[in-house]
Design an enzyme around this catalytic site. Structure first.
Site, mmCIF file in Angstrom:
data_model
loop_
_atom_site.group_PDB
_atom_site.id
_atom_site.type_symbol
_atom_site.label_atom_id
_atom_site.label_comp_id
_atom_site.label_asym_id
_atom_site.label_seq_id
_atom_site.Cartn_x
_atom_site.Cartn_y
_atom_site.Cartn_z
ATOM 1 C CB SER A 146 -0.867 0.060 1.263
ATOM 2 O OG SER A 146 -1.461 -1.162 1.534
ATOM 3 C CG ASP A 173 -1.924 15.531 11.843
ATOM 4 O OD1 ASP A 173 -2.664 16.171 11.080
ATOM 5 O OD2 ASP A 173 -2.364 14.765 12.746
ATOM 6 C CG HIS A 174 -4.061 18.677 13.920
ATOM 7 N ND1 HIS A 174 -5.114 19.517 13.670
ATOM 8 C CD2 HIS A 174 -4.544 17.424 13.782
ATOM 9 C CE1 HIS A 174 -6.186 18.803 13.409
ATOM 10 N NE2 HIS A 174 -5.869 17.533 13.463
ATOM 11 N N GLY A 198 -10.038 11.296 18.537
ATOM 12 C CA GLY A 198 -9.953 10.590 19.807
ATOM 13 C C GLY A 198 -9.354 11.519 20.854
ATOM 14 C CB THR A 219 -7.586 7.034 18.869
ATOM 15 O OG1 THR A 219 -7.620 8.466 18.955
ATOM 16 C CG2 THR A 219 -8.018 6.446 20.178
HETATM 17 P P1 13P Z 1 -8.009 9.678 15.694
HETATM 18 O O1 13P Z 1 -7.008 9.715 16.794
HETATM 19 O O2 13P Z 1 -9.373 9.883 16.170
HETATM 20 O O3 13P Z 1 -7.821 8.515 14.796
HETATM 21 O O4 13P Z 1 -7.678 10.976 14.805
HETATM 22 C C1 13P Z 1 -6.388 11.165 14.298
HETATM 23 C C2 13P Z 1 -6.249 12.472 13.624
HETATM 24 O O5 13P Z 1 -7.161 12.976 13.011
HETATM 25 C C3 13P Z 1 -4.948 13.140 13.715
HETATM 26 O O6 13P Z 1 -4.908 14.327 13.028
#
Ligand code: 13P
Length: 304
Positions: free
Chosen positions: A41, A81-82, A195, A255
């Site tokens: 993948s 990410d974020h 999460g 999560t």
């Molecule tokens: P979960 O932890 O709910 O899978 O979300 C992860 C996420 O969106 C990280 O940016």
């Protein structure tokens, strides 16, 4: 080397999604990459600021160092990410410096999260980051609307949130946002939640979220760019698979594999057992949840 943006566009055209696996603990990097390779993948290794503030990812440099040890460029890329402008504890963040550092370290895509600002503030912050990222040839993800769950304290009752469409991304705003910011991918709020990451709630099983597919269709038509689903853990599979066909080109999963790692480590005390548990769970996600086994070439092309 081909850009992650190109792979995302390939995935969108093929009706596939690119899973982004968050790594709040450095030893998770190896088993996630191994699973992505073994499932033939393509996926992203992702780290969010809160994962080095509230967990043990240490920082963008440490994650990059670990990524380089196990990197398989035909199967994985690294994503920041974020990075919030205002964080989950309502504190201001020097987001430009963090994103600059990650780009200089070689991160292959980045996210700015201005979703706690008003619309104009979010547009301005995203525009600045998109400009900086594009100058380095790196795609930029942004968020519009409120994907809740990362804040301290319990989130609003899920059914109430879903039925009221609380925080859902507005269609007209999304159209304008994409035009004015030049972001490459947009995280949208359509029913998923993150999460929890604080206190006892972080060990609890997540609700099984649903997605408003009609709303997603409107956002897809209005924006025309790859859309991102945050809070991917625990979304009901039938909704998830339908959303992928309707333009969800990246799904973040945190999560699900974090709790797998933490509980295996707690139970066995052995790092290798926790890593094996993450490997098994990531294989399951790729094969049985997303149905992405054997799709690498459709995303990466013949010579990635
Ligand atoms: P979960 O932890 O709910 O899978 O979300 C992860 C996420 O969106 C990280 O940016």
């Amino acid at each position: 080397m081909k850009s992650t943006a190109e792979f995302m566009n390939n995935a969108m055209k093929a009706g596939l999604t690119v899973p982004a696996f968050n790594v709040p603990y450095l030893p998770m990097v190896e088993p996630v990459i191994r699973a992505v390779v073994d499932q033939d993948s393509f996926g992203l290794i992702a780290v969010a600021r809160l994962e080095w503030i509230k967990f043990e990812a240490q920082g963008p440099a440490a994650v990059m160092e670990e990524f380089k040890k196990w990197n398989e460029p035909e199967n994985v890329r690294i994503h920041l990410d974020h990075v919030p402008v205002i964080d989950e504890d309502n504190l201001e963040v020097d987001y430009l410096s963090i994103i600059r550092e990650a780009i200089d370290l070689g991160y292959q895509s980045v996210m700015v999260d201005g979703s706690r600002l008003d619309l104009e503030g979010n547009i301005e912050a995203t525009r600045r980051v998109a400009e900086m990222a594009h100058a380095a040839g790196v795609p930029c993800e942004a968020e519009l609307g409120a994907v809740m769950g990362h804040e301290a304290g319990p989130p609003p009752p899920y059914e109430e949130l879903f039925e009221s469409g609380m925080g859902f991304t507005d269609v007209e705003e999304a159209k304008r946002f994409v035009q004015q910011t030049n972001c490459d991918w947009l995280s949208v709020a359509i029913g998923s939640i993150h999460g929890a990451v604080s206190g006892a709630l972080k060990d609890k099983k997540k609700v099984s979220a649903r997605l408003n597919l009609d709303h997603l269709e409107k956002l897809h038509q209005a924006t025309g760019i790859p859309l991102v689903l945050h809070g991917g853990s625990g979304v009901k599979q039938e909704y998830l698979l339908a959303a992928i066909k309707q333009g969800i080109t990246k799904v973040n999963v945190g999560t699900e594999i974090r709790q797998t790692y933490e509980s295996a480590l707690r139970e066995t005390g052995a790092l290798s057992s926790a890593q094996d548990a993450v490997y098994d769970r990531t294989c399951w996600l790729l094969k049985d949840y997303f149905g992405l086994s054997g799709t690498r070439e459709r995303v990466v092309g013949e010579a990635g």
